[in-house]
Design a protein around this motif. Sequence first.
Motif, mmCIF file in Angstrom:
data_model
loop_
_atom_site.group_PDB
_atom_site.id
_atom_site.type_symbol
_atom_site.label_atom_id
_atom_site.label_comp_id
_atom_site.label_asym_id
_atom_site.label_seq_id
_atom_site.Cartn_x
_atom_site.Cartn_y
_atom_site.Cartn_z
ATOM 1 N N GLN A 95 0.818 -1.211 0.000
ATOM 2 C CA GLN A 95 0.000 0.000 0.000
ATOM 3 C C GLN A 95 0.851 1.260 0.000
ATOM 4 O OE1 GLN A 95 -3.365 -0.315 -0.209
ATOM 5 N NE2 GLN A 95 -3.059 -2.502 -0.232
ATOM 6 N N VAL A 96 2.138 1.112 0.342
ATOM 7 C CA VAL A 96 3.018 2.272 0.466
ATOM 8 C C VAL A 96 4.092 2.197 -0.615
ATOM 9 C CG1 VAL A 96 4.535 3.529 2.053
ATOM 10 C CG2 VAL A 96 2.623 2.198 2.958
ATOM 11 N N PRO A 97 4.065 3.131 -1.595
ATOM 12 C CA PRO A 97 5.034 3.076 -2.686
ATOM 13 C C PRO A 97 6.483 3.062 -2.217
ATOM 14 C CG PRO A 97 3.336 4.705 -3.161
ATOM 15 C CD PRO A 97 3.121 4.226 -1.755
ATOM 16 N N SER A 98 6.788 3.720 -1.098
ATOM 17 C CA SER A 98 8.169 3.755 -0.619
ATOM 18 C C SER A 98 8.654 2.387 -0.151
ATOM 19 C CB SER A 98 8.305 4.761 0.529
ATOM 20 O OG SER A 98 7.526 4.348 1.630
ATOM 21 N N GLN A 99 7.711 1.455 0.092
ATOM 22 C CA GLN A 99 8.099 0.105 0.509
ATOM 23 C C GLN A 99 8.328 -0.810 -0.678
ATOM 24 O OE1 GLN A 99 4.964 -1.145 3.159
ATOM 25 N NE2 GLN A 99 5.743 0.067 4.859
ATOM 26 N N GLY A 100 8.305 -0.267 -1.881
ATOM 27 C CA GLY A 100 8.543 -1.071 -3.073
ATOM 28 C C GLY A 100 7.276 -1.757 -3.538
ATOM 29 N N MET A 101 7.458 -2.646 -4.509
ATOM 30 C CA MET A 101 6.305 -3.290 -5.126
ATOM 31 C C MET A 101 5.997 -4.657 -4.542
ATOM 32 S SD MET A 101 6.777 -2.191 -9.086
ATOM 33 C CE MET A 101 5.365 -3.169 -9.482
ATOM 34 N N CYS A 102 6.873 -5.173 -3.713
ATOM 35 C CA CYS A 102 6.694 -6.531 -3.211
ATOM 36 C C CYS A 102 5.473 -6.614 -2.293
ATOM 37 C CB CYS A 102 7.929 -6.978 -2.456
ATOM 38 S SG CYS A 102 7.890 -8.737 -2.094
ATOM 39 N N PRO A 103 4.601 -7.600 -2.544
ATOM 40 C CA PRO A 103 3.437 -7.753 -1.665
ATOM 41 C C PRO A 103 3.848 -8.155 -0.250
ATOM 42 C CG PRO A 103 3.532 -9.521 -3.290
ATOM 43 C CD PRO A 103 4.653 -8.589 -3.594
ATOM 44 N N GLN A 104 2.981 -7.867 0.693
ATOM 45 C CA GLN A 104 3.233 -8.182 2.102
ATOM 46 C C GLN A 104 2.624 -9.539 2.437
ATOM 47 O OE1 GLN A 104 4.979 -6.479 4.457
ATOM 48 N NE2 GLN A 104 4.549 -8.130 5.864
ATOM 49 N N PRO A 105 3.458 -10.537 2.798
ATOM 50 C CA PRO A 105 2.895 -11.838 3.170
ATOM 51 C C PRO A 105 2.154 -11.753 4.503
ATOM 52 C CG PRO A 105 5.312 -11.905 3.183
ATOM 53 C CD PRO A 105 4.904 -10.516 2.848
ATOM 54 N N LEU A 106 1.012 -12.409 4.561
ATOM 55 C CA LEU A 106 0.200 -12.413 5.777
ATOM 56 C C LEU A 106 0.530 -13.684 6.569
ATOM 57 C CD1 LEU A 106 -3.121 -11.224 4.090
ATOM 58 C CD2 LEU A 106 -1.360 -9.834 5.203
ATOM 59 N N VAL A 107 1.623 -13.613 7.329
ATOM 60 C CA VAL A 107 2.138 -14.794 8.028
ATOM 61 C C VAL A 107 1.869 -14.792 9.522
ATOM 62 C CG1 VAL A 107 3.971 -15.206 6.326
ATOM 63 C CG2 VAL A 107 4.447 -13.774 8.303
ATOM 64 N N SER A 108 1.422 -13.681 10.084
ATOM 65 C CA SER A 108 1.328 -13.577 11.547
ATOM 66 C C SER A 108 0.432 -14.643 12.169
ATOM 67 C CB SER A 108 0.869 -12.183 11.966
ATOM 68 O OG SER A 108 -0.402 -11.902 11.421
ATOM 69 N N GLY A 109 -0.550 -15.140 11.435
ATOM 70 C CA GLY A 109 -1.432 -16.174 11.960
ATOM 71 C C GLY A 109 -0.738 -17.502 12.243
ATOM 72 N N HIS A 110 0.463 -17.677 11.718
ATOM 73 C CA HIS A 110 1.206 -18.921 11.945
ATOM 74 C C HIS A 110 2.071 -18.859 13.204
ATOM 75 C CE1 HIS A 110 0.072 -20.914 8.223
ATOM 76 N NE2 HIS A 110 0.129 -19.729 7.662
ATOM 77 N N PHE A 111 2.074 -17.704 13.878
ATOM 78 C CA PHE A 111 2.920 -17.531 15.048
ATOM 79 C C PHE A 111 2.053 -17.326 16.275
ATOM 80 C CE2 PHE A 111 5.337 -16.434 11.321
ATOM 81 C CZ PHE A 111 6.521 -17.128 11.537
ATOM 82 N N ALA A 112 2.411 -18.003 17.362
ATOM 83 C CA ALA A 112 1.582 -18.044 18.569
ATOM 84 C C ALA A 112 1.229 -16.657 19.093
ATOM 85 C CB ALA A 112 2.285 -18.853 19.654
ATOM 86 N N ASP A 113 2.181 -15.733 19.082
ATOM 87 C CA ASP A 113 1.908 -14.397 19.612
ATOM 88 C C ASP A 113 1.613 -13.393 18.505
ATOM 89 O OD1 ASP A 113 4.403 -14.198 18.521
ATOM 90 O OD2 ASP A 113 5.413 -13.553 20.358
ATOM 91 N N GLY A 114 1.511 -13.863 17.265
ATOM 92 C CA GLY A 114 1.195 -12.987 16.142
ATOM 93 C C GLY A 114 2.348 -12.121 15.680
ATOM 94 N N GLN A 115 3.515 -12.270 16.318
ATOM 95 C CA GLN A 115 4.685 -11.481 15.932
ATOM 96 C C GLN A 115 5.604 -12.305 15.052
ATOM 97 O OE1 GLN A 115 6.750 -9.783 19.241
ATOM 98 N NE2 GLN A 115 4.883 -9.163 20.287
#
Length: 201
Positions: A95-115
Motif C-alpha cells: 500500500q506504500v510506494p516507498s516500501q517497493g512493489m513486493c506484496p506483504q505476506p500475511l504470516v502472523s497467523g502462523h505464530f503463537a503471539d502474532g509477531q
Amino acid sequence: MNPVPLINHPCTVCFRPTSMWCSRCQSSWYCTPEHLQSDWPRHRKECVPATHAQNYNIIATPPPAEQQVIMVSAILFSPEEERPRIITIKCRPSQVPSQGMCPQPLVSGHFADGQAESIVLTQGLNGEPLRFPLHLWYSPTALSRCAPINRAIYHITSGAAAKAWCGTVVVLKFNGSRRQGYSDAGSNDLPALSAYFLAYK
C-alpha cells in the motif's frame, strides 16, 4: 432527427446480440453492465483506451479493482511436526510506494503471539548466490517464551545444527533477485535452507 445506428455484436459473456460496448476500449461488447463487471478481471488485461469516444450505447467501465490478494506456496517448519510441509500464504499488495512493489505476506497467523520478523537468504550451498532469494519468517520471542525446539528443522539438519531453532518458521521464495514479488517455494529449496540452519550460530 438523428438516427442512432443499430449495431448488433455478440455479448462477450453470453453471446446475446447487443449494441453496447466497454466505454474505455470500445472493442468489447456487453449486453448488461453486470456482464462487463463479471468479465472485468479478464477484460482489464486487454482493455486499452480508445482514441475517441462516441456518446451512445456505452456501458461505463467499472473503476479499477482493488489489487487482489495473491496466494503463493511457502514452506512451513512447525515445531510439532517431523517434516516441513508446503502451505499457501496470502500476500497483500504493498500500500506504500516507498516500501517497493513486493506484496506483504500475511504470516502472523502462523505464530503463537502474532509477531514475526524476517531475514532474507541470498546464498545457498557453498555460499553460491541464490537466483531466487528465500524470505524466512520466524518468531523473535520463541526462545524467551520457551517454545519447543522445531522438530522439522531438527529433522532436515539431522540434529547437527550448532544452534537449535525454536518456534515456527515460514519460508517464502522471491521471484527474482530484485525481490519485487514471490513465486512458489517447494522442496527444491530445502537444501539451501538446511545449509542455512546448519551454519546459523
